[in-house]
Design an enzyme around this catalytic site. Structure first.
Site, PDB file in Angstrom:
ATOM      1  N   ASP A   1       0.862  -1.171   0.000  1.00  0.00           N
ATOM      2  CA  ASP A   1       0.000   0.000   0.000  1.00  0.00           C
ATOM      3  C   ASP A   1       0.904   1.228   0.000  1.00  0.00           C
ATOM      4  O   ASP A   1       1.900   1.260   0.731  1.00  0.00           O
ATOM      5  CB  ASP A   1      -0.847  -0.012   1.286  1.00  0.00           C
ATOM      6  CG  ASP A   1      -2.225   0.564   1.074  1.00  0.00           C
ATOM      7  OD1 ASP A   1      -2.313   1.612   0.436  1.00  0.00           O
ATOM      8  OD2 ASP A   1      -3.199  -0.034   1.563  1.00  0.00           O
TER       9      ASP A   1
ATOM     10  N   HIS B   1     -10.815  -2.961   4.524  1.00  0.00           N
ATOM     11  CA  HIS B   1     -10.676  -2.449   5.887  1.00  0.00           C
ATOM     12  C   HIS B   1     -11.454  -1.150   6.111  1.00  0.00           C
ATOM     13  O   HIS B   1     -11.455  -0.627   7.222  1.00  0.00           O
ATOM     14  CB  HIS B   1      -9.189  -2.223   6.188  1.00  0.00           C
ATOM     15  CG  HIS B   1      -8.619  -1.168   5.290  1.00  0.00           C
ATOM     16  ND1 HIS B   1      -8.460  -1.349   3.938  1.00  0.00           N
ATOM     17  CD2 HIS B   1      -8.201   0.090   5.547  1.00  0.00           C
ATOM     18  CE1 HIS B   1      -7.968  -0.263   3.400  1.00  0.00           C
ATOM     19  NE2 HIS B   1      -7.799   0.638   4.352  1.00  0.00           N
TER      20      HIS B   1
HETATM   21  C1  NOJ Z   1      -8.110   5.210   2.322  1.00  0.00           C
HETATM   22  C2  NOJ Z   1      -7.685   4.134   3.271  1.00  0.00           C
HETATM   23  O1  NOJ Z   1      -8.119   2.906   2.778  1.00  0.00           O
HETATM   24  C3  NOJ Z   1      -8.266   4.505   4.602  1.00  0.00           C
HETATM   25  O2  NOJ Z   1      -8.173   3.459   5.535  1.00  0.00           O
HETATM   26  C4  NOJ Z   1      -7.588   5.754   5.070  1.00  0.00           C
HETATM   27  O3  NOJ Z   1      -8.179   6.215   6.258  1.00  0.00           O
HETATM   28  C5  NOJ Z   1      -7.686   6.871   4.029  1.00  0.00           C
HETATM   29  N1  NOJ Z   1      -7.457   6.408   2.699  1.00  0.00           N
HETATM   30  C6  NOJ Z   1      -6.688   7.942   4.300  1.00  0.00           C
HETATM   31  O4  NOJ Z   1      -5.396   7.502   3.978  1.00  0.00           O
END
Ligand code: NOJ
Length: 548
Positions: A96, A326
Site C-alpha cells: 500500500d 478495511h
Molecule cells: C483510504 C484508506 O483505505 C483509509 O483506511 C484511510 O483512512 C484513508 N485512505 C486515508 O489515507
C-alpha cells in the site's frame, strides 16, 4: 490477456491478521506463518495495508517514514523474508502506498513547520487566513474543517483526512522527485506492485474555491477529485517506476465517474492496472449520507455494478472487484444474512463477485464468513473516522442508541476485528491483549470452517480455480438480465464459445425464475440444484453459476 488478470488478490490488514509476539498487534512474522494457508486458498497476490513507520493515528495511513517498517510489525529483514517466502509460493506482494498525505510526524512536515522559507514548506498545501478564518469551506473526510491553523506561521495547512495527516503538494517538482526515488527503493526490494491510496485526490484545483454545497455530497471534493494534473502525475510514476518494473497497480478512486476510471486503467494510457471504485458500496447511503441507517434496493445495486461492467469493458478499463476491505462494514451483514443463512450468504457474495469481469479481491476473513462486530459501546472503537462521526451524530441531536446502531451498520471498524483462526483464546490471533476486542461469542474460525462439509473456504478455492481456467470469466461480455428484479441478481458472461449464467437470490424466500434451456451446473451454494424445463427455483440466498 495480462498474466495477473486471471489471478485473485487477498487483502491483509496486518494489524488484525496474526500476532506472533504476543503484543496484541498482528505482525510480519505472523503473516509469514499463514502463507501456506493462503497458498492453499489459491490466491496469486497479497495486498498489504501500510506497515511503514507511523504514529498509527489512522492505522498506518499516516506515514512518518516511507523507508522504514514500523517496529510493531517487525523489521526490514522480516519484510524481506516475507517477500521471499511469498515468492517461493508464487504469491506476489503489493504494498500500500500513501501519496496524498503524510503523518504530521514525517520529517518533511516537521521541517515544513519550521518556517515559510524552509525548502520543505512547499511540500505541503498552505494558505493564509481569509478574514481571520479558514481559506475555504472544504470539509475533512474525518469530519470538521479540512484546514488546521498553525499560529507560528499564521497559515493553515490542508488535511483532507485526519488533522494529523497533512496533504502533500504535488505541484512541487522536488516533492515528486523524492516520491519517485522512494518508490524505486521499494521496487528494488523486489515487490510486485502498489495499491495507491486515494490517488485520485493528489492534484488539487489551484484556486481552491469555496464549495457551494449544492448537493448533499458536496464537501470540496469537486475541486480535488480527479484534479487537473492527476493523469500526468500517474503517468509519470508509470514511466519511472510501474512500467519498468512490470508492476501490478490498483488505484483507490473514490467519487470517480466511469469515464475517468477508464482513463486511469486503459493500458494504452500507461497509468494503472485497475481501479477500486465505490459506488456499489454507497448504495445504502441515504441521499449520499453514509452515517444513517441505510437500506438498499437490489435493482439499484445491480444497476451500478452493471454500468461499471459494461462501460469499463467497452473502453478497455479494468475493474478491481470487491465487497469488503478495511474501510467497509462486512457485506455479509450489510447486503445479505449473517445468521441463519450465513454460509449461503458468504458464498453468494463470493460467486457474484467472481463471476464479474475484473480482478477479484478477498478481504481477510471473507473466506470464513466473518461478520460485523456489532459493538455496543463507543468505547470499543479505536477508529478516528467512526468516533468523529459518532460525536457529530450526537451533536446533531441523534440519540446515543441510534448513533451506535448506525455505527454497527456503517463503521469500518466492523471489518477490522482480529482474524478468527481457531477456538483458542482470542481465536488464536494473539496470546496477549488484542488491540481491538474480538467478538468472543462468534464460534466461526478457520479451524471450524475447514472442518465443515462444503465450506466457504473451499467454495472460494473453487471460484479461484474457475477464474484461472475459464477464459470466459476474464473476457466474456457481461449482460444483466431482469434489471428490475429486486430479489434475484442474474447476469450472463458471453463469448464466442459459450455462456455463463450467474443467479443469486438475495432474499430469504424461494424464488422461481425462467432460464433458457441447455445450461449445466458449474457451481452452487446448496447441494443439488434442480434445473427443470426452463425454470430454476432458488432457495433462500441460493446462488448458482451455470454454463452452456
Ligand atoms: C483510504 C484508506 O483505505 C483509509 O483506511 C484511510 O483512512 C484513508 N485512505 C486515508 O489515507
Amino acid at each position: 490477456m495480462r498474466e495477473w488478470q486471471k489471478e485473485t488478490v487477498y487483502q491483509i490488514y496486518p494489524r488484525s491478521f496474526q500476532d506472533s509476539n504476543g503484543d496484541g498487534i498482528g505482525d510480519i512474522n505472523g503473516i509469514i506463518s499463514r502463507l501456506d494457508y493462503l497458498q492453499k486458498l489459491g490466491i496469486g497476490l497479497i495486498w498489504l495495508t501500510p506497515m511503514y513507520r507511523s504514529p498509527g493515528n489512522d492505522n498506518g495511513y499516516d506515514i512518518a517514514d516511507y523507508y522504514q517498517i514500523d517496529p510493531v510489525f517487525g523489521t526490514m529483514e522480516d519484510f524481506e523474508n516475507l517477500l521471499n517466502e511469498a515468492h517461493k509460493r508464487n504469491i506476489k506482494i503489493i504494498m500500500d502506498m500513501v501519496l496524498n498525505h503524510t503523518s504530521n510526524e514525517n520529517h518533511w512536515f516537521q521541517e515544513a513547520l519550521k518556517s515559510k522559507d524552509n525548502p520543505y514548506h512547499d511540500f505541503y498545501i498552505w494558505k493564509d487566513p481569509v478574514g481571520g478564518h479558514e481559506p475555504n469551506n472544504w470539509v475533512s473526510k474525518f469530519s470538521g474543517s479540512a484546514w488546521k491553523y498553525v499560529p507560528k506561521l499564521d497559515q493553515y495547512y490542508l488535511h483532507l483526512y485526519d488533522v494529523t495527516m497533512p496533504d502533500l503538494n504535488w505541484r512541487n517538482e522536488k516533492l515528486r522527485n523524492k516520491i519517485f526515488k522512494m518508490l524505486k527503493y521499494w521496487a528494488a526490494k523486489g515487490i510486485d506492485g502498489f495499491r495507491l491510496d486515494v490517488i485520485n485526490n493528489i492534484s488539487k484545483d489551484k484556486e481552491m474555491p469555496n464549495d457551494t454545497f449544492a448537493t448533499p455530497l458536496d464537501d470540496g471534493r469537486n475541486f480535488y477529485t480527479n484534479g487537473p494534473h492527476v493523469h500526468e502525475y500517474i503517468h509519470e510514476m508509470y514511466e519511472k517506476v510501474f512500467g519498468p518494473n512490470n508492476f501490478v497497480t490498483v488505484g483507490e478512486l473514490s467519487s470517480t465517474p466511469i469515464s475517468e476510471a477508464i482513463k486511469y486503467t486503459n493500458p494504452n494510457r500507461q497509468e494503472l492496472s485497475m481501479a477500486f471504485t465505490f459506488h456499489h458500496v454507497k448504495v445504502d447511503y441515504t441521499n449520499g449520507n453514509k452515517w444513517t441507517l441505510g437500506q438498499y434496493k437490489l435493482s439499484d445495486l445491480t444497476r451500478i455494478l452493471s454500468d461499471w461492467q459494461v462501460k469499463m469493458n467497452a473502453h478497455g478499463g479494468w475493474n478491481a472487484l470487491f465487497w469488503n476491505n478495511h474501510d467497509q462494514p462486512r457485506a455479509i451483514s450489510r447486503f445479505t444474512n449473517d445468521t441463519k443463512y450465513r454460509d449461503q450468504s458468504a458464498k453468494l457474495l463470493a460467486m457474484v463477485e467472481f463471476g464479474l469481469q475484473g480482478t477479484p479481491y478477498i478481504y481477510q476473513g471473507d473466506e470464513i464468513a466473518m461478520k460485523n462486530a456489532y459493538f455496543t459501546d463507543i468505547k470499543q472503537y479505536n477508529d478516528h473516522e467512526s468516533i468523529n462521526a459518532y460525536n457529530e451524530l450526537l451533536k446533531n441531536g441523534v440519540a446515543k442508541e441510534k448513533a451506535i446502531k448506525i455505527l454497527q451498520q456503517k463503521s469500518r471498524e466492523n471489518a477490522r476485528l482480529p482474524m478468527q483462526w481457531n477456538s483458542q483464546k482470542n481465536y488464536g490471533f494473539t496470546t496477549g491483549q488484542p488491540w481491538l476486542k474480538p467478538l468472543h461469542h462468534d464460534d466461526y474460525s478457520v479451524e471450524k470452517v475447514l472442518k465443515m462439509k462444503n465450506n466457504v473456504f473451499d467454495f472460494y478455492r473453487a471460484l479461484i480455480f474457475l477464474r484461472k481456467h475459464k477464459q470466459i470469466l476474464i473476457n466474456g461480455q457481461y449482460k444483466l438480465l431482469n434489471s428490475q428484479d429486486n430479489s434475484v441478481y442474474s447476469y450472463e458472461r458471453i463469448n464466442n464459445k459459450g455462456k455463463i449464467l450467474v443467479m443469486a437470490n438475495f432474499t430469504d424466500q424461494m424464488q422461481e425464475r425462467k432460464i433458457a434451456n441447455g445450461f449445466d451446473l458449474l457451481l452452487g451454494n446448496y447441494e443439488g440444484i434442480k434445473l427443470n424445463k426452463g425454470t430454476v427455483t432458488l432457495r433462500p440466498y441460493e446462488s448458482v453459476m451455470l454454463e452452456k
